[in-house]
Design an enzyme around this catalytic site. Structure first.
Site, short mmCIF file in Angstrom:
data_model
loop_
_atom_site.label_atom_id
_atom_site.label_comp_id
_atom_site.label_asym_id
_atom_site.label_seq_id
_atom_site.Cartn_x
_atom_site.Cartn_y
_atom_site.Cartn_z
N LYS A 1 9.71 -46.50 -68.12
CA LYS A 1 10.94 -46.34 -68.91
C LYS A 1 11.62 -45.01 -68.60
CE LYS A 1 11.03 -45.02 -73.23
NZ LYS A 1 10.89 -44.94 -74.70
N ASP B 1 13.65 -49.55 -74.47
CA ASP B 1 13.09 -48.80 -75.59
C ASP B 1 12.98 -49.74 -76.79
OD1 ASP B 1 15.67 -49.12 -76.54
OD2 ASP B 1 15.86 -47.04 -77.23
#
Length: 265
Positions: free
Chosen positions: A174, A193
């Site tokens: 991420k 997220d």
């Protein structure tokens, strides 16, 4: 001789009811998959997905177009002026709001403007600066370790590939996607997220529960050139309308195509 009967406590009650484990309660199996995530990171319930790929592509197109119109200024809300600063800010953003990170980073960047400067920092000094972001000891170790890795392996520069970013301390896929998409305009993947995770499932675009599975499901549905922007659009919508506990479906620009509209508590 016949073997003695097993103890009565091991046999099922005559009524056929299951044995209670404790205090008269029956233990039920939890079938929700969390993939090792903490409770705050568990995926929202998945809405019924469109049946065909064509239907998913249609929903994805509408979502992208409407959110672009709703949030024309959507962008990364972590303050930064270069890739190194964004990398530091993203590491600090774990389990912390962007607003709080933005309150801390000016002092951090002033004290350690480069990877070289941060690599020789005293851990205690970094801990003191980032204390209010939570998990400050672990984050300070990641920051200093990341800076050392940049100096040792990349000449102090932030690399531009997933393969080189992910091994850095405090960096996962991420964070790597955040850096590539926002610092270098490289659309290698989609940042997933908690907001992106929640909205993707509520919109029925995927039933995957873990971030990597969600990313793989979303990538074929959206134009590659919009992958970085897509994350910002979904994050902005998640922060402003599609809240985790009580989404405001009545003013949502995609509520008419959202299978979860009006039914999320």
């Amino acid at each position: 001789m016949k073997k003695p009967a097993k103890a009565a406590s091991r046999s099922a009650p005559a009524t056929g009811e299951p044995l209670a484990r404790s205090a008269g309660k029956v233990k039920t199996r939890n079938t929700t998959k969390t993939f090792g995530q903490k409770p705050s990171q568990r995926a929202a319930p998945a809405a019924k997905s469109p049946k065909t790929r064509a239907e998913k592509l249609t929903v994805a197109q509408v979502v992208l177009e409407r959110l672009k119109a709703e949030y024309p200024d959507a962008h990364c809300e972590l303050d930064h002026t270069n890739a190194f600063e964004l990398l530091c800010a993203t590491i600090l953003s774990a389990q912390c709001t962007d607003a709080r990170v933005n309150m801390v980073t000016p002092q951090l960047f002033k004290a350690y403007p480069t990877a070289e400067a941060l690599s020789v920092a005293r851990l205690e000094d970094v801990e003191e600066i980032v204390r209010t972001t939570g998990f400050f000891r672990a984050k300070a170790r990641s920051l200093v370790g990341m800076a050392n890795a940049l100096v040792d392996r990349h000449g102090g520069e932030v690399p531009r590939t997933i393969a080189e970013l992910v091994p850095l301390p405090g960096v996962g896929r991420k964070t790597a996607n955040v850096i590539l998409g926002n610092a270098f305009a490289i659309n290698e993947g989609i940042v997933v997220d908690t907001h992106v995770q929640r909205l993707a499932r509520r919109l029925g675009l995927t039933r995957e529960a873990d971030p990597i599975g969600i990313e793989k499901a979303l990538m074929p549905l959206f134009p590659r050139e919009d992958w970085a922007l897509l994350s910002h659009l979904l994050i902005w919508h998640g922060r402003r309308t599609c809240f985790a506990r009580k989404p405001e479906c009545g003013r949502c620009v995609v509520q008419d195509i959202c299978p979860s509209a009006g039914g999320v508590e």
